[in-house]
Scaffold this motif. Structure first.
Motif, PDB file in Angstrom:
ATOM      1  N   LEU A  58     -27.820 -16.684  26.598  1.00 21.64           N
ATOM      2  CA  LEU A  58     -26.413 -16.858  26.916  1.00 21.64           C
ATOM      3  C   LEU A  58     -25.747 -17.406  25.657  1.00 21.64           C
ATOM      4  N   ARG A  59     -24.825 -16.645  25.113  1.00 16.66           N
ATOM      5  CA  ARG A  59     -24.150 -17.059  23.887  1.00 16.66           C
ATOM      6  C   ARG A  59     -22.691 -17.398  24.171  1.00 16.66           C
TER       7      ARG A  59
ATOM      8  N   LEU B  27     -30.168 -21.294  28.120  1.00 17.15           N
ATOM      9  CA  LEU B  27     -28.882 -21.797  28.585  1.00 17.15           C
ATOM     10  C   LEU B  27     -28.266 -22.837  27.659  1.00 17.15           C
ATOM     11  N   ALA B  28     -28.626 -22.807  26.396  1.00 18.54           N
ATOM     12  CA  ALA B  28     -28.115 -23.821  25.479  1.00 18.54           C
ATOM     13  C   ALA B  28     -26.592 -23.816  25.418  1.00 18.54           C
ATOM     14  N   ALA B  29     -25.959 -22.664  25.639  1.00 12.56           N
ATOM     15  CA  ALA B  29     -24.503 -22.570  25.533  1.00 12.56           C
ATOM     16  C   ALA B  29     -23.782 -23.006  26.798  1.00 12.56           C
ATOM     17  N   ALA B  30     -24.513 -23.268  27.892  1.00 14.82           N
ATOM     18  CA  ALA B  30     -23.889 -23.623  29.169  1.00 14.82           C
ATOM     19  C   ALA B  30     -23.612 -25.115  29.237  1.00 14.82           C
TER      20      ALA B  30
ATOM     21  N   HIS C 204     -21.423 -14.461  26.546  1.00 11.55           N
ATOM     22  CA  HIS C 204     -22.015 -13.131  26.463  1.00 11.55           C
ATOM     23  C   HIS C 204     -23.489 -13.233  26.820  1.00 11.55           C
ATOM     24  N   PHE C 205     -23.909 -12.407  27.795  1.00 16.39           N
ATOM     25  CA  PHE C 205     -25.323 -12.326  28.162  1.00 16.39           C
ATOM     26  C   PHE C 205     -25.915 -11.097  27.486  1.00 16.39           C
ATOM     27  N   SER C 206     -27.065 -11.258  26.890  1.00  9.39           N
ATOM     28  CA  SER C 206     -27.688 -10.132  26.208  1.00  9.39           C
ATOM     29  C   SER C 206     -29.078  -9.897  26.769  1.00  9.39           C
TER      30      SER C 206
END
Length: 653
Positions: A236-237, A37-40, A229-231
């Motif tokens: 999470l990007r 979750l670094a991008a959250a 974007h979830f991959s």
């Protein structure tokens, strides 16, 4: 002048079939598990951590469908103001199936010529097309293939309003949709209200999903410069919009695999999303600010994406989805305070914009489209319509025109027993006349403190869960049936040991497949679980869902010979069912019977309820060829590529 009428359509339909009577005890998958979750930001991280439900209960799975379709008449509600014609499916969650711009005859939504079910919903069954209203938790709503209550109202200015509403049992929320077409309006307006009538906060998930036709030059636009974007690698990007990985991702028909992008809309901007064609025309969706999130989903142009779209809509009918939600992503839940509500108004219509600008640089395209939306529906006009809708949302319906489920009425009766009027909501009446067969036994429990006890050979048909229902079951006579349902309630509450005791008491009252199966789900030892499933299946050998679960248990215990023998004893209807043939192939491979596995693979394996993201067909194909030619996975895959007919894997991004 706007017209509101009840009508019907006759199209080929894949029947839902019998619901799966086995309580869904296994934990719902949590797509947030292990997510990086670094991008959250802080708000998103908190909402990602909040509100996930472990169980589908009290709903059951709808997995009794196939790929055979039959002509069926479906009831609809139609709004028509001479500019737009909107058609809603009253037996399928109120889905907006069609929105036609009458002057041009253009259908703004993706509208398959048939209704084909597939395993993409929370309860399994789901179908493509139109605009669906998703309330519950991550995934397509449990009410996608269920009837909805509908009523007629009239605004003070004489405009007719279609009200659709239902009781959402998983979250214990009431939701209603008021839809109307003002005279001369170029947009359909839908006012959504979600009500939490109880003294505890509730987690809310909502996404309005619009499917639209996809051409090579279809471009999806939203007022964003970044997206989430979830991959499948668990990340999470935050990615740039529209160019990412050397591709303009705003053109879903120009290549790439299935994926989705959750747009980061600036707080100050008007929320909207549009899908416009080469001429700069197409569907636009906008709303008041409560509906904050916007998402673009595409199936992509890989073999897997085409196979899914061909299955759902027929060959040559690609589509993409533009969506709007309460949160920025679909893995989040928003907190709805006790005894309060959320409300917003959405608009759907045909937008015409300058194609040179629409297909030009992103910032110029989105600025231009934002201006075109303001010309089509000024923000001030939308807000004025919303204010009127808020007032009307509490009005009593003038006429009930369609009946949904009886669960709201049952819950109202149960609450009344405790002197609670929480569900006595005049805007969304849940009348006693809506109570049907599935609710009658539970109504007896409410009124008399007892529940009729069926023969143990008959499977349960419905479930209720929660502290109030658990208390009623604990006070009722101890029969195999009440103990069985008490165990389901205890299991749902997290009391696994209490559930085990209740199901063992159910068996003491009468041997029954249902308690045996539930004990098998609880059993951590594969051998003991397989034994319990074998006993359960012997008592109910013709219930396909139980057969499938028993086969899984036998394979997990390494009992491939027993699994194959069970399959050989099945009647033709089950013996040739796609899911059972898949398990036959798995059992044959695990027992090194490659000839039997090949017979299954070569005759064409069609699994009616193949799950989106499920890789079992891929795994069987590669496993068979690697066992046949043990020369290394890389070489085998090069020499024996996966046939197109077996390619449904969307795990590529």
């Amino acid at each position: 002048m706007t017209q509101f009428q009840l009508s019907s359509i006759t199209i080929p339909v894949s029947p839902v079939g019998p619901e799966n009577p086995l309580p869904p005890l296994r934990t719902l998958p949590d797509p947030r598990g292990g997510l990086e979750l670094a991008a959250a930001d802080a708000e998103m991280a908190a909402q990602l951590a909040y509100g996930h439900v472990d169980s589908l209960l009290p709903y059951t799975f709808q997995d009794g469908y196939g790929r055979e379709r039959e002509e069926r008449e479906l009831r609809t509600a139609v709004l028509d103001n001479g500019v737009l014609r909107a058609e809603f499916l009253l037996e399928y969650g109120g889905r907006l199936r069609s929105l036609v711009h009458l002057e041009t005859g253009r259908e703004l939504l993706h509208k398959p010529p048939f209704l084909q079910l597939a395993n993409l919903g929370l309860r399994n069954a789901w179908f493509a097309g139109g605009v669906e209203w998703n309330l519950g938790t991550f995934g397509h709503t449990a009410l996608a293939c269920a009837p909805i209550h509908a009523a007629r109202l009239t605004r003070p200015d004489g405009v007719p309003v279609l009200r659709m509403y239902e009781w959402e049992r998983m979250r214990r929320l009431v939701y209603q949709l008021d839809a109307w077409l003002p005279p001369g309006s170029p947009v359909l307006l839908v006012h959504v209200r979600i009500v939490n009538p109880f003294a505890e906060d509730s987690a809310v998930y909502w996404w309005s999903n619009a499917a639209v036709p996809q051409e090579e030059d279809t471009r999806v636009l939203a007022p964003a410069r970044q997206a989430y974007h979830f991959s499948y690698d668990g990340r999470l990007r935050r990615v740039p919009v529209p160019d990412w990985r050397d591709t303009d991702q705003s053109y879903p028909g120009r290549g790439g695999p299935a994926t989705d992008f959750f747009y980061e809309l600036p707080r100050a901007s008007r929320p909207w999303i549009a899908a416009l064609d080469a001429a700069g025309a197409g569907l636009v969706q906008t709303s008041t600010e409560q509906l904050r999130g916007r998402k673009h989903f595409r199936w992509g142009t890989t073999d897997a994406g085409r196979n899914w779209q061909d299955w759902l809509s027929g060959p040559g009918r690609p589509y993409t989805e533009i969506q709007a939600g309460l949160a920025r992503t679909q893995l989040e839940h928003v907190r709805l305070a006790a005894r309060s509500s959320f409300a917003w108004t959405e608009a759907y219509g045909l937008l015409h914009a300058d194609p040179a600008l629409v297909h030009g640089p992103w910032s110029e395209a989105t600025d231009h489209v934002a201006g075109a939306i303001e010309a089509l529906l000024p923000a001030a006009t939308l807000l004025a319509e919303h204010d009127q809708a808020v007032e009307l949302a509490r009005a009593v319906p003038e006429e009930i025109v369609h009946v949904g489920s009886g669960w709201g009425a049952l819950e109202r009766r149960a609450l009344a027993k405790r002197r609670s009027r929480a569900l006595n909501l005049t805007a969304t009446p849940f009348g006693d006349e809506t109570i049907g067969r599935d609710q009658q036994s539970w109504l007896s429990l409410v009124r008399k403190g007892s529940i009729p006890t069926p023969a143990p050979v008959l499977p349960p048909s419905s479930y209720t869960v929660g502290p109030e229902w658990r208390a009623l079951l604990e006070a009722a006579d101890k029969t195999w049936f009440t103990q069985f349902h008490l165990g389901v309630n205890l299991y749902h509450a997290g009391d696994r040991e209490g559930a085990r005791v209740a199901w063992e008491r159910s068996l003491e009252c009468a041997e029954n497949a249902w308690a045996l199966r539930n004990l098998a789900v609880l059993e951590p030892d594969p051998e003991r679980a397989a034994d319990l499933y074998a006993r359960a299946h012997a008592l109910s050998p013709r219930l396909r869902p139980l057969t499938i679960e028993a086969l899984h248990a036998l394979l997990a215990a390494g009992r491939t010979a027993q699994a194959l023998a069970l399959i050989d004893r099945l009647g033709p209807k089950d013996r040739w069912h796609g899911r059972i043939r898949l398990l036959e192939c798995r059992a044959a491979l695990d027992s090194d019977d490659l000839a039997r596995a090949r017979r299954v693979l070569d005759t064409g394996l069609v699994v009616d309820d193949l799950r989106e993201g499920e890789d079992t067909l891929d795994d069987l194909w590669w496993d068979y060829h690697e066992r046949l030619n043990p020369t290394g996975a890389e070489r085998v895959r090069a020499e024996h590529p996966l046939p197109c007919r077996y390619d449904y894997s969307v795990k590529q991004y």
